[in-house]
Design a protein around this motif. Sequence first.
Motif, PDB file in Angstrom:
ATOM      1  N   ALA A  70       0.825  -1.217   0.000  1.00  0.00           N
ATOM      2  CA  ALA A  70       0.000   0.000   0.000  1.00  0.00           C
ATOM      3  C   ALA A  70       0.856   1.263   0.000  1.00  0.00           C
ATOM      4  O   ALA A  70       1.819   1.370   0.758  1.00  0.00           O
ATOM      5  CB  ALA A  70      -0.924  -0.010   1.211  1.00  0.00           C
ATOM      6  N   GLY A  71       0.492   2.196  -0.888  1.00  0.00           N
ATOM      7  CA  GLY A  71       1.186   3.483  -0.944  1.00  0.00           C
ATOM      8  C   GLY A  71       2.349   3.495  -1.915  1.00  0.00           C
ATOM      9  O   GLY A  71       2.863   4.558  -2.251  1.00  0.00           O
ATOM     10  N   THR A  72       2.781   2.323  -2.392  1.00  0.00           N
ATOM     11  CA  THR A  72       3.880   2.262  -3.362  1.00  0.00           C
ATOM     12  C   THR A  72       3.267   2.116  -4.767  1.00  0.00           C
ATOM     13  O   THR A  72       2.089   1.765  -4.905  1.00  0.00           O
ATOM     14  CB  THR A  72       4.838   1.085  -3.087  1.00  0.00           C
ATOM     15  N   PRO A  73       4.057   2.381  -5.833  1.00  0.00           N
ATOM     16  CA  PRO A  73       3.477   2.334  -7.185  1.00  0.00           C
ATOM     17  C   PRO A  73       2.883   0.958  -7.515  1.00  0.00           C
ATOM     18  O   PRO A  73       3.402  -0.067  -7.085  1.00  0.00           O
ATOM     19  CB  PRO A  73       4.690   2.610  -8.091  1.00  0.00           C
ATOM     20  N   HIS A  74       1.809   0.986  -8.266  1.00  0.00           N
ATOM     21  CA  HIS A  74       1.206  -0.264  -8.726  1.00  0.00           C
ATOM     22  C   HIS A  74       2.148  -0.926  -9.746  1.00  0.00           C
ATOM     23  O   HIS A  74       3.052  -0.276 -10.281  1.00  0.00           O
ATOM     24  CB  HIS A  74      -0.163  -0.002  -9.342  1.00  0.00           C
ATOM     25  N   ALA A  75       1.907  -2.215 -10.009  1.00  0.00           N
ATOM     26  CA  ALA A  75       2.825  -2.995 -10.838  1.00  0.00           C
ATOM     27  C   ALA A  75       3.008  -2.379 -12.231  1.00  0.00           C
ATOM     28  O   ALA A  75       4.123  -2.350 -12.779  1.00  0.00           O
ATOM     29  CB  ALA A  75       2.310  -4.425 -10.957  1.00  0.00           C
ATOM     30  N   GLU A  76       1.894  -1.877 -12.818  1.00  0.00           N
ATOM     31  CA  GLU A  76       1.965  -1.322 -14.173  1.00  0.00           C
ATOM     32  C   GLU A  76       2.890  -0.097 -14.188  1.00  0.00           C
ATOM     33  O   GLU A  76       3.715   0.074 -15.099  1.00  0.00           O
ATOM     34  CB  GLU A  76       0.564  -0.897 -14.655  1.00  0.00           C
ATOM     35  N   VAL A  77       2.723   0.765 -13.173  1.00  0.00           N
ATOM     36  CA  VAL A  77       3.529   1.992 -13.091  1.00  0.00           C
ATOM     37  C   VAL A  77       5.000   1.623 -12.849  1.00  0.00           C
ATOM     38  O   VAL A  77       5.918   2.219 -13.440  1.00  0.00           O
ATOM     39  CB  VAL A  77       2.978   2.909 -11.967  1.00  0.00           C
ATOM     40  N   ALA A  78       5.220   0.607 -12.005  1.00  0.00           N
ATOM     41  CA  ALA A  78       6.591   0.155 -11.731  1.00  0.00           C
ATOM     42  C   ALA A  78       7.230  -0.392 -13.009  1.00  0.00           C
ATOM     43  O   ALA A  78       8.416  -0.140 -13.280  1.00  0.00           O
ATOM     44  CB  ALA A  78       6.582  -0.913 -10.635  1.00  0.00           C
ATOM     45  N   ALA A  79       6.447  -1.135 -13.818  1.00  0.00           N
ATOM     46  CA  ALA A  79       6.983  -1.704 -15.060  1.00  0.00           C
ATOM     47  C   ALA A  79       7.305  -0.602 -16.069  1.00  0.00           C
ATOM     48  O   ALA A  79       8.324  -0.657 -16.777  1.00  0.00           O
ATOM     49  CB  ALA A  79       5.985  -2.704 -15.648  1.00  0.00           C
ATOM     50  N   ILE A  80       6.436   0.419 -16.135  1.00  0.00           N
ATOM     51  CA  ILE A  80       6.687   1.542 -17.058  1.00  0.00           C
ATOM     52  C   ILE A  80       7.957   2.283 -16.634  1.00  0.00           C
ATOM     53  O   ILE A  80       8.800   2.655 -17.466  1.00  0.00           O
ATOM     54  CB  ILE A  80       5.449   2.484 -17.107  1.00  0.00           C
ATOM     55  N   ALA A  81       8.120   2.462 -15.308  1.00  0.00           N
ATOM     56  CA  ALA A  81       9.334   3.136 -14.802  1.00  0.00           C
ATOM     57  C   ALA A  81      10.568   2.288 -15.099  1.00  0.00           C
ATOM     58  O   ALA A  81      11.635   2.822 -15.459  1.00  0.00           O
ATOM     59  CB  ALA A  81       9.203   3.368 -13.294  1.00  0.00           C
ATOM     60  N   ASP A  82      10.433   0.978 -14.973  1.00  0.00           N
ATOM     61  CA  ASP A  82      11.556   0.075 -15.267  1.00  0.00           C
ATOM     62  C   ASP A  82      11.935   0.175 -16.750  1.00  0.00           C
ATOM     63  O   ASP A  82      13.124   0.248 -17.104  1.00  0.00           O
ATOM     64  CB  ASP A  82      11.156  -1.361 -14.900  1.00  0.00           C
ATOM     65  N   ALA A  83      10.903   0.226 -17.620  1.00  0.00           N
ATOM     66  CA  ALA A  83      11.161   0.343 -19.061  1.00  0.00           C
ATOM     67  C   ALA A  83      11.878   1.656 -19.365  1.00  0.00           C
ATOM     68  O   ALA A  83      12.824   1.692 -20.175  1.00  0.00           O
ATOM     69  CB  ALA A  83       9.840   0.259 -19.827  1.00  0.00           C
ATOM     70  N   ALA A  84      11.448   2.745 -18.701  1.00  0.00           N
ATOM     71  CA  ALA A  84      12.090   4.051 -18.921  1.00  0.00           C
ATOM     72  C   ALA A  84      13.550   3.988 -18.485  1.00  0.00           C
ATOM     73  O   ALA A  84      14.448   4.498 -19.173  1.00  0.00           O
ATOM     74  CB  ALA A  84      11.344   5.135 -18.141  1.00  0.00           C
ATOM     75  N   ALA A  85      13.814   3.328 -17.348  1.00  0.00           N
ATOM     76  CA  ALA A  85      15.189   3.225 -16.850  1.00  0.00           C
ATOM     77  C   ALA A  85      16.054   2.385 -17.778  1.00  0.00           C
ATOM     78  O   ALA A  85      17.265   2.603 -17.882  1.00  0.00           O
ATOM     79  CB  ALA A  85      15.179   2.631 -15.440  1.00  0.00           C
ATOM     80  N   ARG A  86      15.432   1.406 -18.467  1.00  0.00           N
ATOM     81  CA  ARG A  86      16.172   0.579 -19.431  1.00  0.00           C
ATOM     82  C   ARG A  86      16.349   1.302 -20.762  1.00  0.00           C
ATOM     83  O   ARG A  86      17.065   0.823 -21.642  1.00  0.00           O
ATOM     84  CB  ARG A  86      15.399  -0.704 -19.757  1.00  0.00           C
ATOM     85  N   GLY A  87      15.584   2.399 -20.946  1.00  0.00           N
ATOM     86  CA  GLY A  87      15.613   3.094 -22.233  1.00  0.00           C
ATOM     87  C   GLY A  87      14.777   2.388 -23.284  1.00  0.00           C
ATOM     88  O   GLY A  87      14.968   2.574 -24.487  1.00  0.00           O
ATOM     89  N   SER A  88      13.788   1.562 -22.856  1.00  0.00           N
ATOM     90  CA  SER A  88      12.938   0.821 -23.807  1.00  0.00           C
ATOM     91  C   SER A  88      11.857   1.730 -24.390  1.00  0.00           C
ATOM     92  O   SER A  88      11.283   2.552 -23.673  1.00  0.00           O
ATOM     93  CB  SER A  88      12.219  -0.327 -23.096  1.00  0.00           C
ATOM     94  N   ASP A  89      11.565   1.524 -25.663  1.00  0.00           N
ATOM     95  CA  ASP A  89      10.427   2.209 -26.284  1.00  0.00           C
ATOM     96  C   ASP A  89       9.213   1.298 -26.128  1.00  0.00           C
ATOM     97  O   ASP A  89       9.188   0.195 -26.684  1.00  0.00           O
ATOM     98  CB  ASP A  89      10.740   2.449 -27.774  1.00  0.00           C
ATOM     99  N   ILE A  90       8.203   1.749 -25.349  1.00  0.00           N
ATOM    100  CA  ILE A  90       7.064   0.858 -25.073  1.00  0.00           C
ATOM    101  C   ILE A  90       5.796   1.268 -25.826  1.00  0.00           C
ATOM    102  O   ILE A  90       4.729   0.727 -25.573  1.00  0.00           O
ATOM    103  CB  ILE A  90       6.785   0.759 -23.560  1.00  0.00           C
TER     104      ILE A  90
END
Length: 359
Positions: A70-90
């Motif tokens: 509770a209070g931390t990013p949901h899985a989808e938001v965490a995955a999008i942030a992970d993709a951004a950190a990897r430099g992936s185009d999603i």
Amino acid sequence: MPDDARARARDDAPGAVTEASPGPLTAAEGMDRAVALARRGPAYGPNPRVGCVLLAADGTVLGEGWHRGAGTPHAEVAAIADAAARGSDIAGATAVVTLEPCAHTGRTGPCVDALTQASIGTVVYAVADPGDASSGGGEVLRGRGIRATLVPHEGAHALNRRWLAAMRAHRPYVIAKWASTLDGRMAAADGTSFWITGEEAREHAHRVRASVDAIAVGTGTVMIDDPSLTARPGGKQADHQPLRVVVGHTDTTGKRVWEGGGAVAIDSRDPHEILAQLWAREVRTLIVEGGPTLLSAFLRAGLVDELNAYIAPALLGAGPSVVDDLGIGTMADSLRGQAVTSERLGADTLVTALLTEGV
Ligand SMILES: NC(=O)c1ccc[n+]([C@@H]2O[C@H](COP(=O)([O-])OP(=O)(O)OC[C@H]3O[C@@H](n4cnc5c(N)ncnc54)[C@H](OP(=O)(O)O)[C@@H]3O)[C@@H](O)[C@H]2O)c1
């Protein structure tokens, strides 16, 4: 961004995955992976465990995440942030999620908005969200032209079985737990119950305590046993301690349950009222640990979902039985568990069974 900076950013991303992701995945393999990621989240708390994998058209993993509580990013938001950190185009990617993306603002914003803003093309989810406020995300996504499909997955359902049952019933999922002798005694004639079961069974029970939101006992148990009711797997205080709940009218001030905070008294004998108060405190899974008076009250009210019976190969012949009169007069009316499992724990046996339909 240089590679090492990119790796650091990725590790710092909310819900980021620190080890290498698997190679190209089909959508079905992606869901297995999302379930494995979701398992890293806590089983306790008001939110479900959720995992998300973002896949390119060729199955390449572009980003991954899971919900950490509770209070931390949901899985989808965490995955999008992970993709951004990897430099992936999603843009146009497929999001494989274990639970229907939420459509509401709770402690964090709606996942449907995060997926839309990220230009995700397809969403595959394994379980419909039963939440009153959070459900309907699939419909919202489809309305925005995103392909959103429910593809049921047993592992994803099992992951949140108790949470899903609680959300559908609008009350905490209730586990009745006890330790008894072979002849069904919970204590000896003099009230002593330390220890009916051996170390392995008690260790198991401590691990279960550390995975739930709350533990309830009646005032009788507090006055006689004076338990601390904390979760101590491996003999150490667990990081997560369930809320300790004392039920009944008697003043139990000075007993060990009140040491260190994290306990609450509910001055009621009505199981429905008790569950309503705990639901308001965001309790989703509750263990009723006894004694026989409280266990019987919950069973009579039809408010027990699951039985966890730790049975020792011992006989007492006298002393309180696990349950009192349940108002059952004939064998045909006996309460029968389903999905029964048994597990040896040292000399003892843990028998678990479900009492409510469809959980
Ligand atoms: N082996 C095990 O797993 C285990 C676990 C727990 C306890 N025990 C044993 O159980 C014994 C205690 O038994 P117990 O039945 O007295 O304990 P209990 O169920 O913990 O407490 C009973 C008390 O809770 C209150 N209460 C709460 N809801 C109630 C309801 N719906 N109806 C009636 N009373 C309600 C009443 O006190 P108020 O007057 O305060 O309302 C009642 O006297 C001890 O010997 C203990 O060692 C064994």
